[in-house]
Scaffold this motif. Sequence first.
Motif, PDB file in Angstrom:
ATOM      1  N   GLN A 104       0.263   9.711  -5.497  1.00 59.89           N
ATOM      2  CA  GLN A 104       0.770  11.067  -5.302  1.00 59.89           C
ATOM      3  C   GLN A 104       1.586  11.535  -6.502  1.00 59.89           C
ATOM      4  O   GLN A 104       1.436  12.671  -6.960  1.00 59.89           O
ATOM      5  CB  GLN A 104       1.624  11.126  -4.038  1.00 59.89           C
ATOM      6  N   LEU A 117       0.829  -1.205   0.000  1.00 62.00           N
ATOM      7  CA  LEU A 117       0.000   0.000   0.000  1.00 62.00           C
ATOM      8  C   LEU A 117       0.865   1.258   0.000  1.00 62.00           C
ATOM      9  O   LEU A 117       0.447   2.296  -0.515  1.00 62.00           O
ATOM     10  CB  LEU A 117      -0.933  -0.003   1.214  1.00 62.00           C
ATOM     11  N   SER A 177       0.294   4.307  -2.584  1.00 60.06           N
ATOM     12  CA  SER A 177       0.163   5.689  -2.155  1.00 60.06           C
ATOM     13  C   SER A 177       1.158   6.588  -2.881  1.00 60.06           C
ATOM     14  O   SER A 177       0.810   7.692  -3.331  1.00 60.06           O
ATOM     15  CB  SER A 177       0.374   5.785  -0.639  1.00 60.06           C
ATOM     16  N   ARG A 180      -8.276   5.601  -3.552  1.00 60.46           N
ATOM     17  CA  ARG A 180      -7.915   6.318  -2.336  1.00 60.46           C
ATOM     18  C   ARG A 180      -8.825   5.903  -1.177  1.00 60.46           C
ATOM     19  O   ARG A 180      -8.390   5.825  -0.035  1.00 60.46           O
ATOM     20  CB  ARG A 180      -8.020   7.819  -2.570  1.00 60.46           C
ATOM     21  N   LEU A 216      -7.512   2.930   0.522  1.00 56.50           N
ATOM     22  CA  LEU A 216      -6.394   3.240   1.405  1.00 56.50           C
ATOM     23  C   LEU A 216      -6.903   3.779   2.740  1.00 56.50           C
ATOM     24  O   LEU A 216      -6.344   3.470   3.798  1.00 56.50           O
ATOM     25  CB  LEU A 216      -5.464   4.260   0.750  1.00 56.50           C
TER      26      LEU A 216
END
Length: 222
Positions: A114, A106, A110, A135, A138
């Motif tokens: 980004q 994860l 992430s 998202r 997450l």
Amino acid sequence: MLVKDVMTTKLVGVSPDNSVRRAAEIMLANQVSGVPVIDDAGRLIGILSEGDLLRRTELGGAAAAELGTFALTAEEKATAYVKSNAWKVADVMSRDPVVVGEDTSLGQVSALMQKHRIKRIPVMRDGVPIGIISRADLLKAIVAADRDETAPGDEAIRRSIAIRLSENTSLLGKDMAVTVTDGVAHLWGSIDTEECKRAARVAAESVRGVTRVVEHFSGDRP
């Protein structure tokens, strides 16, 4: 934690031959902000997101007005015109989407979100899409995450805090020490900046068994 632990396996996709209107209906019906575009052979060929549809002429012709406000090349103008006016998903979607495997961490997901400023990433297995991670997934992982499995006892807690401080913040050493009494973590030493103090506190708070953190950042050590 890995992608396969939190990804959405119910894959809502559209065909490249679907109309933009139909794709928008599917997105609304399934309450998603983007969908993978999958051809008749089951191959992933693109992503259609809300961002791809924001400059549609159906929204009042804003896209047409924008074309005259920027110094665009003829090719860029042509691309913008197609995206704002084409009726078929294949002409509007974003091609060459970022993808991950089900065993991707994860943390890596992430970082990719980004870096590429995207909200969702298709999950692939042997070249075939098997799910999607967003998202929102997450966020679910953050809520569901268990704290570190630390053995009970003040000494075990102290060791765990020390490891975090040493490996994650590089604060532990001659300028800082940790003691734990009845679950209360005491942070001692000379720390200059507020950000470093905050990092030390967060490192201690995240260890299972810590009931409270007391800061003694006056330069004194126990």
